[in-house]
Design a protein around this motif. Structure first.
Motif, PDB file in Angstrom:
ATOM      1  N   ARG A   3      56.248  55.852  46.517  1.00 25.43           N
ATOM      2  CA  ARG A   3      55.951  57.015  45.677  1.00 25.43           C
ATOM      3  C   ARG A   3      54.526  56.929  45.157  1.00 25.43           C
ATOM      4  NH1 ARG A   3      60.507  60.429  46.203  1.00 25.43           N
ATOM      5  NH2 ARG A   3      62.298  59.063  46.491  1.00 25.43           N
ATOM      6  N   THR A   4      53.919  58.071  44.876  1.00 19.50           N
ATOM      7  CA  THR A   4      52.595  58.069  44.261  1.00 19.50           C
ATOM      8  C   THR A   4      52.747  57.929  42.751  1.00 19.50           C
ATOM      9  OG1 THR A   4      52.508  60.462  43.955  1.00 19.50           O
ATOM     10  CG2 THR A   4      51.715  59.602  46.064  1.00 19.50           C
ATOM     11  N   VAL A   5      51.770  57.284  42.138  1.00 16.16           N
ATOM     12  CA  VAL A   5      51.781  57.149  40.685  1.00 16.16           C
ATOM     13  C   VAL A   5      51.644  58.527  40.034  1.00 16.16           C
ATOM     14  CG1 VAL A   5      50.383  56.373  38.731  1.00 16.16           C
ATOM     15  CG2 VAL A   5      51.028  54.755  40.526  1.00 16.16           C
ATOM     16  N   LYS A   6      50.849  59.394  40.629  1.00 18.72           N
ATOM     17  CA  LYS A   6      50.668  60.728  40.041  1.00 18.72           C
ATOM     18  C   LYS A   6      51.982  61.502  39.978  1.00 18.72           C
ATOM     19  CE  LYS A   6      45.744  61.541  40.856  1.00 18.72           C
ATOM     20  NZ  LYS A   6      44.719  62.358  41.541  1.00 18.72           N
ATOM     21  N   SER A   7      52.905  61.210  40.914  1.00 18.86           N
ATOM     22  CA  SER A   7      54.195  61.893  40.881  1.00 18.86           C
ATOM     23  C   SER A   7      55.044  61.432  39.705  1.00 18.86           C
ATOM     24  CB  SER A   7      54.954  61.668  42.188  1.00 18.86           C
ATOM     25  OG  SER A   7      55.404  60.321  42.315  1.00 18.86           O
ATOM     26  N   LEU A   8      54.685  60.275  39.109  1.00 19.60           N
ATOM     27  CA  LEU A   8      55.399  59.783  37.923  1.00 19.60           C
ATOM     28  C   LEU A   8      54.939  60.486  36.653  1.00 19.60           C
ATOM     29  CD1 LEU A   8      55.498  55.912  38.488  1.00 19.60           C
ATOM     30  CD2 LEU A   8      57.482  57.408  38.269  1.00 19.60           C
ATOM     31  N   HIS A   9      53.693  60.943  36.652  1.00 19.59           N
ATOM     32  CA  HIS A   9      53.142  61.585  35.459  1.00 19.59           C
ATOM     33  C   HIS A   9      53.968  62.819  35.093  1.00 19.59           C
ATOM     34  CE1 HIS A   9      48.902  59.778  36.387  1.00 19.59           C
ATOM     35  NE2 HIS A   9      49.780  58.873  36.014  1.00 19.59           N
ATOM     36  N   GLY A  10      54.387  62.884  33.849  1.00 21.37           N
ATOM     37  CA  GLY A  10      55.194  64.007  33.392  1.00 21.37           C
ATOM     38  C   GLY A  10      56.682  63.806  33.570  1.00 21.37           C
ATOM     39  N   SER A  11      57.085  62.711  34.238  1.00 20.69           N
ATOM     40  CA  SER A  11      58.512  62.425  34.408  1.00 20.69           C
ATOM     41  C   SER A  11      59.143  62.134  33.049  1.00 20.69           C
ATOM     42  CB  SER A  11      58.714  61.235  35.342  1.00 20.69           C
ATOM     43  OG  SER A  11      58.242  61.536  36.642  1.00 20.69           O
ATOM     44  N   THR A  12      60.425  62.437  32.922  1.00 23.46           N
ATOM     45  CA  THR A  12      61.143  62.261  31.667  1.00 23.46           C
ATOM     46  C   THR A  12      61.867  60.925  31.637  1.00 23.46           C
ATOM     47  OG1 THR A  12      61.512  64.649  31.541  1.00 23.46           O
ATOM     48  CG2 THR A  12      62.861  63.267  30.111  1.00 23.46           C
ATOM     49  N   ILE A  13      61.726  60.194  30.522  1.00 27.42           N
ATOM     50  CA  ILE A  13      62.431  58.931  30.326  1.00 27.42           C
ATOM     51  C   ILE A  13      63.637  59.170  29.415  1.00 27.42           C
ATOM     52  CG2 ILE A  13      62.253  56.556  29.520  1.00 27.42           C
ATOM     53  CD1 ILE A  13      60.450  56.979  31.819  1.00 27.42           C
ATOM     54  N   HIS A  14      64.786  58.703  29.856  1.00 28.86           N
ATOM     55  CA  HIS A  14      66.007  58.832  29.066  1.00 28.86           C
ATOM     56  C   HIS A  14      66.518  57.460  28.640  1.00 28.86           C
ATOM     57  CE1 HIS A  14      66.862  63.148  29.756  1.00 28.86           C
ATOM     58  NE2 HIS A  14      66.221  62.952  30.902  1.00 28.86           N
ATOM     59  N   ALA A  15      66.887  57.350  27.374  1.00 27.79           N
ATOM     60  CA  ALA A  15      67.583  56.165  26.885  1.00 27.79           C
ATOM     61  C   ALA A  15      69.079  56.369  27.097  1.00 27.79           C
ATOM     62  CB  ALA A  15      67.273  55.947  25.409  1.00 27.79           C
ATOM     63  N   LEU A  16      69.888  55.404  26.667  1.00 25.51           N
ATOM     64  CA  LEU A  16      71.333  55.525  26.808  1.00 25.51           C
ATOM     65  C   LEU A  16      71.893  56.682  25.979  1.00 25.51           C
ATOM     66  CD1 LEU A  16      72.294  51.743  26.634  1.00 25.51           C
ATOM     67  CD2 LEU A  16      72.447  53.218  28.654  1.00 25.51           C
ATOM     68  N   PRO A 197      33.981  64.053  54.512  1.00 24.34           N
ATOM     69  CA  PRO A 197      34.750  65.107  53.830  1.00 24.34           C
ATOM     70  C   PRO A 197      36.156  65.319  54.385  1.00 24.34           C
ATOM     71  CG  PRO A 197      32.516  65.832  54.325  1.00 24.34           C
ATOM     72  CD  PRO A 197      32.721  64.554  55.072  1.00 24.34           C
ATOM     73  N   GLY A 198      37.070  65.628  53.459  1.00 25.66           N
ATOM     74  CA  GLY A 198      38.387  66.094  53.832  1.00 25.66           C
ATOM     75  C   GLY A 198      39.366  65.068  54.344  1.00 25.66           C
ATOM     76  N   LYS A 199      39.156  63.792  54.029  1.00 22.97           N
ATOM     77  CA  LYS A 199      40.066  62.772  54.551  1.00 22.97           C
ATOM     78  C   LYS A 199      40.493  61.822  53.449  1.00 22.97           C
ATOM     79  CE  LYS A 199      40.625  59.450  58.336  1.00 22.97           C
ATOM     80  NZ  LYS A 199      40.046  58.892  59.575  1.00 22.97           N
ATOM     81  N   LYS A 200      41.771  61.409  53.501  1.00 23.14           N
ATOM     82  CA  LYS A 200      42.285  60.373  52.608  1.00 23.14           C
ATOM     83  C   LYS A 200      42.913  59.263  53.452  1.00 23.14           C
ATOM     84  CE  LYS A 200      43.234  63.294  48.587  1.00 23.14           C
ATOM     85  NZ  LYS A 200      44.283  63.811  47.658  1.00 23.14           N
ATOM     86  N   VAL A 201      42.678  58.037  53.041  1.00 25.31           N
ATOM     87  CA  VAL A 201      43.220  56.886  53.762  1.00 25.31           C
ATOM     88  C   VAL A 201      43.876  55.942  52.760  1.00 25.31           C
ATOM     89  CG1 VAL A 201      41.540  57.016  55.629  1.00 25.31           C
ATOM     90  CG2 VAL A 201      41.019  55.643  53.606  1.00 25.31           C
ATOM     91  N   LEU A 202      44.707  55.047  53.274  1.00 19.99           N
ATOM     92  CA  LEU A 202      45.388  54.071  52.427  1.00 19.99           C
ATOM     93  C   LEU A 202      44.815  52.679  52.656  1.00 19.99           C
ATOM     94  CD1 LEU A 202      49.140  55.171  52.718  1.00 19.99           C
ATOM     95  CD2 LEU A 202      47.378  55.928  51.105  1.00 19.99           C
ATOM     96  N   MET A 203      44.666  51.925  51.560  1.00 25.41           N
ATOM     97  CA  MET A 203      44.151  50.560  51.603  1.00 25.41           C
ATOM     98  C   MET A 203      45.104  49.641  50.833  1.00 25.41           C
ATOM     99  SD  MET A 203      41.158  50.022  53.105  1.00 25.41           S
ATOM    100  CE  MET A 203      40.967  51.265  54.378  1.00 25.41           C
ATOM    101  N   PRO A 204      45.696  48.638  51.485  1.00 23.67           N
ATOM    102  CA  PRO A 204      46.516  47.679  50.745  1.00 23.67           C
ATOM    103  C   PRO A 204      45.652  46.860  49.785  1.00 23.67           C
ATOM    104  CG  PRO A 204      46.952  47.565  53.111  1.00 23.67           C
ATOM    105  CD  PRO A 204      45.717  48.392  52.936  1.00 23.67           C
ATOM    106  N   PRO A 205      46.118  46.573  48.584  1.00 19.56           N
ATOM    107  CA  PRO A 205      45.344  45.755  47.642  1.00 19.56           C
ATOM    108  C   PRO A 205      44.980  44.386  48.211  1.00 19.56           C
ATOM    109  CG  PRO A 205      47.171  46.807  46.499  1.00 19.56           C
ATOM    110  CD  PRO A 205      47.369  47.059  47.968  1.00 19.56           C
ATOM    111  N   SER A 235      49.155  63.577  51.432  1.00 13.99           N
ATOM    112  CA  SER A 235      49.942  63.363  50.219  1.00 13.99           C
ATOM    113  C   SER A 235      51.252  64.153  50.208  1.00 13.99           C
ATOM    114  CB  SER A 235      49.120  63.727  48.980  1.00 13.99           C
ATOM    115  OG  SER A 235      48.668  65.073  49.055  1.00 13.99           O
ATOM    116  N   ASP A 236      51.358  65.188  51.051  1.00 15.67           N
ATOM    117  CA  ASP A 236      52.585  65.986  51.074  1.00 15.67           C
ATOM    118  C   ASP A 236      53.606  65.464  52.081  1.00 15.67           C
ATOM    119  OD1 ASP A 236      51.044  66.616  53.274  1.00 15.67           O
ATOM    120  OD2 ASP A 236      51.511  68.771  53.227  1.00 15.67           O
ATOM    121  N   GLN A 237      53.303  64.316  52.717  1.00 16.17           N
ATOM    122  CA  GLN A 237      54.221  63.748  53.696  1.00 16.17           C
ATOM    123  C   GLN A 237      54.656  62.354  53.260  1.00 16.17           C
ATOM    124  OE1 GLN A 237      52.346  63.856  57.552  1.00 16.17           O
ATOM    125  NE2 GLN A 237      52.000  66.072  57.486  1.00 16.17           N
ATOM    126  N   PRO A 238      55.934  61.991  53.456  1.00 10.48           N
ATOM    127  CA  PRO A 238      56.404  60.660  53.063  1.00 10.48           C
ATOM    128  C   PRO A 238      55.766  59.570  53.913  1.00 10.48           C
ATOM    129  CG  PRO A 238      58.091  61.803  54.327  1.00 10.48           C
ATOM    130  CD  PRO A 238      57.019  62.805  54.050  1.00 10.48           C
TER     131      PRO A 238
END
Length: 267
Positions: A3-16, A197-205, A235-238
């Protein structure tokens, strides 16, 4: 799943027993490149106070619904150690936090989460509500080992860092890709628009050779020519195993699962 970290932004946290708030950013460990805390804005519930929730506490996550459920009560979270999220988080604060919840520390072993590979292994089942998290307490303020500093970085702070290949600058960090089981950052998502321009790539840490935190720059062990022709990330593909195989084969590197197999055979 990744998952992307940006997809976590705005997510709701629920307690018990109710909602806690919304995720605003994450704090990750820059040694192990693993998410250690989610920064949660509590809104009117705690008068705007921000709290840190560790992935250790998560019971289940509904990624598609942007909701995360934790095995803690609102009272436990309300009484957890205060933290100023605008300042660096100290190892002393982390020690107090883990002591409060009665958890073993993640920095106490060889695994990504202490002696475990997954955060849930450190969770201590509560015996009641109130007190020191309602759990078997450890000594708050316990002695912290000398030179045992926290290595926590904010996702928002590091987003935008310039990325340098072995020969020249080629882009900047646009996002982070996280393993939803281990909470390890598997990839930096790099936007090459500064150069190509117009390209995104992934780099392992693991391919990072140096980080200059003051200069906000990262050096990786690949060339610009390699990056120019590397498999593109959309980013729109798994991100599936097939894409990861293609990525590592292109750079002529062992995949993480191949490295694990080699390590297992060696032991």
């Amino acid at each position: 799943m990744l998952r992307t970290v940006k997809s976590l932004h705005g997510s709701t946290i629920h307690a018990l027993d109710g909602e806690i708030g919304k995720v605003s950013e994450i704090l990750f460990d820059d040694e192990h490149w693993t998410v250690r805390y989610l920064i949660v804005e509590t809104g009117t519930w705690l008068f705007g106070r921000k709290v840190l929730i560790s992935p250790i506490a998560f019971d289940h996550v509904k990624w598609e619904e942007y909701t995360l459920h934790c095995n803690l009560t609102q009272e436990q979270i309300k009484n957890s150690p205060d933290v100023d999220t605008d300042q660096p988080v100290s190892r002393q604060w982390e020690t107090d936090y883990y002591s409060y919840y009665g958890w073993s520390s993640y920095w106490g072993g060889m695994g990504g989460w202490g002696t475990y590979g997954y955060p849930g292994g450190l969770f201590t089942q509560p015996f009641g509500i109130g007190g020191t998290g309602g759990m078997i307490p450890r000594e708050v303020g316990a002695h912290v080992e000398e030179h045992s500093d926290s290595h926590l970085r904010s996702s928002k702070e590091v987003t935008g860092y310039r990325i340098f290949a072995t020969d020249e600058h080629f882009g900047h960090i646009a996002d982070f890709i996280v393993d939803e089981e281990t909470w390890k950052i598997r990839y930096l998502a790099v936007n090459t628009g500064d150069w190509w321009p117009g390209k995104k790539v992934l780099m392992p840490p693991e391919w990072i050779t140096a980080v200059n935190w003051l200069d906000r720059s990262v050096l990786v062990d690949v060339s610009r020519e390699q990056i120019k022709n590397a498999p593109e990330w959309h980013s729109d593909q798994p991100i599936n195993r097939g894409y990861e195989e293609q990525l590592y084969r292109y750079y002529v590197r062992q995949t993480p699962w191949e490295q694990e197999r080699v390590s297992a055979l060696a032991t």
